[in-house]
Design a protein around this motif. Structure first.
Motif, mmCIF file in Angstrom:
data_model
loop_
_atom_site.group_PDB
_atom_site.id
_atom_site.type_symbol
_atom_site.label_atom_id
_atom_site.label_comp_id
_atom_site.label_asym_id
_atom_site.label_seq_id
_atom_site.Cartn_x
_atom_site.Cartn_y
_atom_site.Cartn_z
ATOM 1 N N LEU A 15 4.791 49.107 -28.599
ATOM 2 C CA LEU A 15 3.804 48.753 -29.626
ATOM 3 C C LEU A 15 2.489 48.335 -28.969
ATOM 4 O O LEU A 15 1.407 48.623 -29.487
ATOM 5 N N TYR B 91 0.594 50.915 -35.504
ATOM 6 C CA TYR B 91 1.625 50.217 -36.271
ATOM 7 C C TYR B 91 2.935 50.244 -35.506
ATOM 8 O O TYR B 91 3.196 51.165 -34.727
ATOM 9 N N SER B 92 3.752 49.243 -35.759
ATOM 10 C CA SER B 92 5.144 49.330 -35.353
ATOM 11 C C SER B 92 5.832 50.357 -36.235
ATOM 12 O O SER B 92 5.562 50.442 -37.450
ATOM 13 N N ARG C 209 7.326 50.850 -30.737
ATOM 14 C CA ARG C 209 8.378 49.923 -31.157
ATOM 15 C C ARG C 209 8.782 49.130 -29.930
ATOM 16 O O ARG C 209 8.894 49.676 -28.832
ATOM 17 N N GLU D 281 7.161 49.057 -39.343
ATOM 18 C CA GLU D 281 6.252 48.617 -40.407
ATOM 19 C C GLU D 281 5.530 49.761 -41.112
ATOM 20 O O GLU D 281 5.033 49.584 -42.221
ATOM 21 N N VAL D 282 5.460 50.922 -40.472
ATOM 22 C CA VAL D 282 4.576 51.972 -40.989
ATOM 23 C C VAL D 282 5.002 52.491 -42.358
ATOM 24 O O VAL D 282 4.177 52.948 -43.151
ATOM 25 N N GLU E 231 -5.139 53.965 -36.220
ATOM 26 C CA GLU E 231 -4.567 52.636 -36.459
ATOM 27 C C GLU E 231 -3.174 52.564 -35.860
ATOM 28 O O GLU E 231 -2.378 53.499 -35.994
ATOM 29 N N LEU F 82 2.001 54.970 -33.137
ATOM 30 C CA LEU F 82 3.174 54.135 -33.362
ATOM 31 C C LEU F 82 3.872 53.759 -32.065
ATOM 32 O O LEU F 82 3.871 54.519 -31.092
ATOM 33 N N PHE G 78 -2.369 57.817 -37.080
ATOM 34 C CA PHE G 78 -1.521 56.665 -36.800
ATOM 35 C C PHE G 78 -1.065 56.772 -35.351
ATOM 36 O O PHE G 78 -0.822 57.873 -34.832
ATOM 37 N N PRO H 268 1.501 51.839 -45.174
ATOM 38 C CA PRO H 268 0.603 52.807 -44.536
ATOM 39 C C PRO H 268 1.013 54.265 -44.720
ATOM 40 O O PRO H 268 0.157 55.153 -44.752
#
Length: 341
Positions: free
Chosen positions: A213, A234-235, A209, A238-239, A232, A207, A205, A243
């Motif tokens: 992002l 993600y914010s 914010r 949201e993770v 991948e 990440l 992941f 996820p």
């Protein structure tokens, strides 16, 4: 042998310096024009790394001005042929090559729909450059590696320069003027312990914010492109909404941790992932490197932190690719210019 990718990471500072010098008058004129227009919407047009630039621009525009900024899918013009309704708005196309037919067609459709068409382009002789009203050259020069680095940094800087000129943001403009020197100072290789941990990863992941992002998305793309790691983005907001179920012992999480208001919203998510077994690598301003931390130079305007962070990350991606026995300049299934229709 030094890769083109590493050479071009080192050339990013010069690209930003040239851009700041060459675009002074263009930015002043565009800033005045945007203030006069006072658009209700900014639409961005881009793909790949350039779309990550567009996402960064979105956060800058919305944070600094409160004006909505959204990406428009080029297929709306190329496949669906839907007329755009953008009267009084601004369309900003971002591209290194300026040669992908769908980006050119979408910019043309935006102009027909009434938008002020702006382009951030490295190749000033490209079709996109001629299909625009206001051109901001990226000034990155020729890029040999398939993995875009200096043109990406130049695109981020151009977006920041556009917003600073438009909103007459003196702090952001002053911080931009010092950016080349900051980038020149970021030459340290990543910690070997960090490389060893990531070398065994097949999934990760990445990440961010707020504005980071955008570079999380770019970093995930680079890990796929140069290292064949399924990463991948993600914010951090949201993770944990699904996820996180993929996380087990040692699962790598690369986190671009900002210094601004987004920081406190990001830390609880990182703690939860650590508790679930993840190995978190934080990329943040100040301090020193270690196995779980990649330190970046500090910058006066926190909105420029993503530019400095992704520049430091590129060295990590390049070194990791070579550690895995891969050529970071020549991915197996990719080429420099992708011409989507």
């Amino acid at each position: 042998m030094t890769s083109y990718m590493l050479q071009e990471i080192d050339e990013a500072a010069g690209a930003v310096a040239r851009q700041l010098a060459d675009n002074t008058e263009r930015l002043a004129e565009l800033g005045a024009r945007l203030r006069s227009l006072d658009p209700p919407l900014v639409a961005t047009i881009a793909r790949g790394s350039s779309d990550c630039c567009a996402l960064y621009l979105k956060y800058l525009v919305e944070i600094v001005s409160g004006i909505p900024c959204a990406s428009v899918g080029p297929s709306i013009a190329t496949l669906y042929r839907t007329p755009m309704r953008l009267a009084g708005s601004v369309s900003i196309a971002i591209s290194q090559s300026g040669r992908s037919p769908d980006i050119v067609d979408m910019q043309r459709a935006a102009r027909r729909g009434g938008a002020l068409a702006v382009a951030l382009v490295n190749d000033v002789a490209s079709p996109l450059a001629t299909e625009t009203e206001v051109l901001l050259p990226l000034c990155a020069g020729i890029e040999h590696s398939v993995a875009a680095t200096k043109s990406m940094v130049a695109g981020l800087a151009a977006g920041a320069g556009l917003v600073a000129a438009w909103r007459e943001d003196r702090q952001l403009a002053d911080a931009l003027s010092g950016l080349p020197e900051i980038l020149r100072g970021q030459t340290a290789p990543p910690p070997s312990e960090m490389l060893e941990h990531l070398a065994s990863a097949r999934n990760a992941f990445v990440l961010g914010r707020g504005a980071t992002l955008a570079i999380a998305a770019e970093a995930a793309l680079k890990l796929k492109e140069t290292c064949a790691i399924h990463a991948e983005a993600y914010s951090a907001a949201e993770v944990l909404h699904g996820p996180a179920e993929l996380v087990d012992s040692g699962f790598p999480v690369i986190a671009f941790v900002p210094s601004d208001a987004a920081r406190q919203g990001m830390l609880p998510a990182l703690a939860a992932l650590t508790n679930a077994g993840a190995t978190v690598i934080a990329i943040e301003a100040g301090g020193t490197d270690d196995a779980h931390r990649l330190a970046t130079a500090k910058v006066e305007a926190t909105l420029l932190e993503p530019v400095v962070m992704i520049h430091r990350f590129y060295r990590l991606a390049e070194a990791l690719a070579r550690r895995l026995g891969r050529d970071p300049d020549r991915p197996r299934n990719l080429r420099k210019v992708t011409e989507t229709i």
